[in-house]
Design a protein around this motif. Structure first.
Motif: not given
Length: 178
Positions: A72-73, A104-109
């Motif tokens: 969830d970020g 921070k800007d990655t799209d995965k855990e």
């Protein structure tokens, strides 16, 4: 290796693309109004960024900490409860550096854990670019340039380290590299 382009606003309206760890630390201090707050309230900064900081026990006491970015970020930083408060603060800032610079800007855990890959994340010998950047970020965040320039030659290392709530060893390294 993925290259993440970042843009931050610097003083005077200047925009920095792919800012250095030091520029990123200065931007964080400015963004939250902590440029002259000493010691830097690292846990408050983390809270403002939605990052929880927890003390933890690690099987290997050489592990200082780790950060985990959730789906969830939000993120959680775990620091070794058996280490000194100064070490815990530096570890928190170091892991925050990983979050801002690498996760921070990655799209995965993502998970960055000292000790998970022993040779890569050991605090006593890691020389990977990511670890060096996180150390530079932590040093610049907890021991800002402006304070080092103003007070570095005025006070003994032990007094200034206590004022900044960092270890004398970390301050000596910062003074050499400033």
């Amino acid at each position: 290796m993925m290259v993440i382009k970042k843009v931050i606003k610097m003083e005077g309206g200047i925009v920095a693309i792919n800012p250095s760890p030091e520029q990123q630390a200065r931007a964080v201090l400015k963004e939250y109004g902590f440029e002259r707050s000493m010691p830097v309230p690292i846990e408050e900064i983390c809270k403002k960024l939605g990052i929880q900081v927890l003390q933890a026990r690690f099987k290997d006491n050489n592990i200082s900490g780790m950060i985990r970015r959730m789906d969830d970020g939000h993120a959680i930083i775990y620091v070794n409860r058996n280490q000194t408060p100064a070490r815990q603060r530096f570890t928190t800032a170091h892991e925050l550096g990983h979050f801002l610079l690498h996760l921070k800007d990655t799209d995965k855990e993502g998970l960055i854990e000292r000790g998970d890959i022993q040779e890569r994340y050991r605090r006593d010998g890691d020389h990977s670019p990511e670890e060096r950047e996180a150390n530079r970020f932590a040093a610049a965040l907890l021991m800002p340039d402006s304070v080092i320039r103003e007070l570095g030659d005025v006070y003994p290392v032990e007094i200034l380290a206590e004022f900044l709530a960092v270890s004398p060893e970390a301050l000596e390294i910062r003074l050499r590299n400033a």
